[in-house]
Design an enzyme around this catalytic site. Structure first.
Site, short mmCIF file in Angstrom:
data_model
loop_
_atom_site.label_atom_id
_atom_site.label_comp_id
_atom_site.label_asym_id
_atom_site.label_seq_id
_atom_site.Cartn_x
_atom_site.Cartn_y
_atom_site.Cartn_z
CE1 TYR A 1 -15.91 -44.05 -6.62
CE2 TYR A 1 -18.04 -42.97 -6.82
CZ TYR A 1 -17.21 -43.85 -6.18
OH TYR A 1 -17.67 -44.55 -5.08
CE LYS B 1 -17.25 -47.53 -7.02
NZ LYS B 1 -16.82 -48.78 -6.34
#
Length: 232
Positions: A155, A159
Site C-alpha cells: 500500500y 501510494k
C-alpha cells in the site's frame, strides 16, 4: 494557502474513481453539487446509488474497461475537465516477508497501475482544454522519510508511486495547462480506515475536492493535506 478556485463547475465534466462510498462518494457529491457532470467509476455501476451521478462501469485492473469508460465520456460529453484517481485497496497490513505475492500484485494493480493507465487514456481529453485537473488521492503512508513507520509495504509503495505520477504529470504536461496534484485525506472513517478514524468521509474529501476546483495556472505537482502543501 490562497488559491483561485472555481465556485461553480457548471458545464465541466469530472470522473471520480471509487465513487460508490467513502471519500470517493463525498468528492463526487461535492463536485456534483457545484454543477459538474460527474461520472462515478465503479466495477458494478449498480453500486452507484446517487441519482445526481452518472454510473460508469470501470475496472481499473482491466485495460479494455478503462478504454471503454473513457470512450463513453468522449462520446457523451466530448470533454473531461477533472480526473480524480481515488479508488484503492489496502494490502494485508503485514510485513513484506509475510505478505502473499498475490496481495502485492492486487494492491499495485489497483492503486498504481490502474490510475497510471486510466490517466494515459484520459490525457487526450484532459489536454483539450487549458487548466484541466488530475487529483491523485494518496496517503501520509506514502512518505519517503525513514521514520514513516512499518507494515503495509504494498500500500505504501503504491501510494508513493501515485505521488511520483503526480510530479511526472506536472513536469510533462504542466506547460500544456494540466494541473496535477496529490492529496492526503487523513485518517478517515471508511471501509479501509475503520470506524475509529478521526475524520468523516466529507472531511477526508475536502482537500481532494478543493484541488479539483483549481483554476488554470494554479499550483501543480504538489502533495497537499488540509489545503496546505506537505513534504513528500
Amino acid at each position: 494557502m490562497e488559491v483561485e478556485t472555481y465556485n461553480s463547475l457548471g458545464g465541466q465534466v469530472a470522473l471520480v474513481t471509487g465513487a460508490t462510498r467513502g471519500i470517493g462518494a463525498a468528492i463526487a457529491a461535492d463536485l456534483s453539487d457545484r454543477g459538474a457532470t460527474v461520472y462515478a467509476g465503479a466495477r458494478d455501476p449498480d453500486d452507484v446509488t446517487s441519482s445526481e451521478l452518472r454510473p460508469l462501469k470501470l475496472d481499473l485492473t482491466d485495460e479494455d474497461s478503462v478504454v471503454d469508460a473513457i470512450n463513453c465520456i468522449d462520446d457523451e460529453k466530448g470533454r473531461l475537465d477533472v480526473l480524480v484517481n481515488n479508488a484503492g485497496v489496502m494490502d494485508s497490513r503485514s510485513a513484506l516477508a509475510e505478505m502473499p505475492t498475490s496481495v502485492i500484485d492486487e494492491t499495485l494493480a489497483t492503486n498504481l497501475r490502474g490510475p497510471l493507465v486510466l490517466t494515459k487514456y484520459a490525457l487526450p481529453l484532459l489536454l483539450w482544454r487549458n487548466g484541466s485537473r488530475v487529483v491523485n488521492v494518496s496517503s501520509a503512508l506514502a512518505s519517503l522519510r525513514g521514520d514513516a513507520g512499518r507494515g503495509m509495504p504494498a500500500y505504501r509503495i503504491s501510494k508513493s508511486g501515485l505521488n511520483a505520477l503526480t510530479t511526472y504529470l506536472d513536469a510533462e504536461y504542466g506547460d500544456q495547462g494540466l494541473v496535477a496534484n496529490a492529496a492526503c485525506p487523513g485518517w478517515t472513517r471508511t471501509a479501509m480506515g475503520g470506524p475509529d478514524a478521526d475524520r468523516s468521509p466529507e472531511e477526508g474529501a475536502d482537500t481532494p475536492a478543493w484541488l479539483a476546483r483549481f483554476e488554470p495556472g494554479s499550483p501543480s505537482g504538489q502533495f497537499w493535506r488540509d489545503r496546505q502543501v506537505i513534504d513528500w
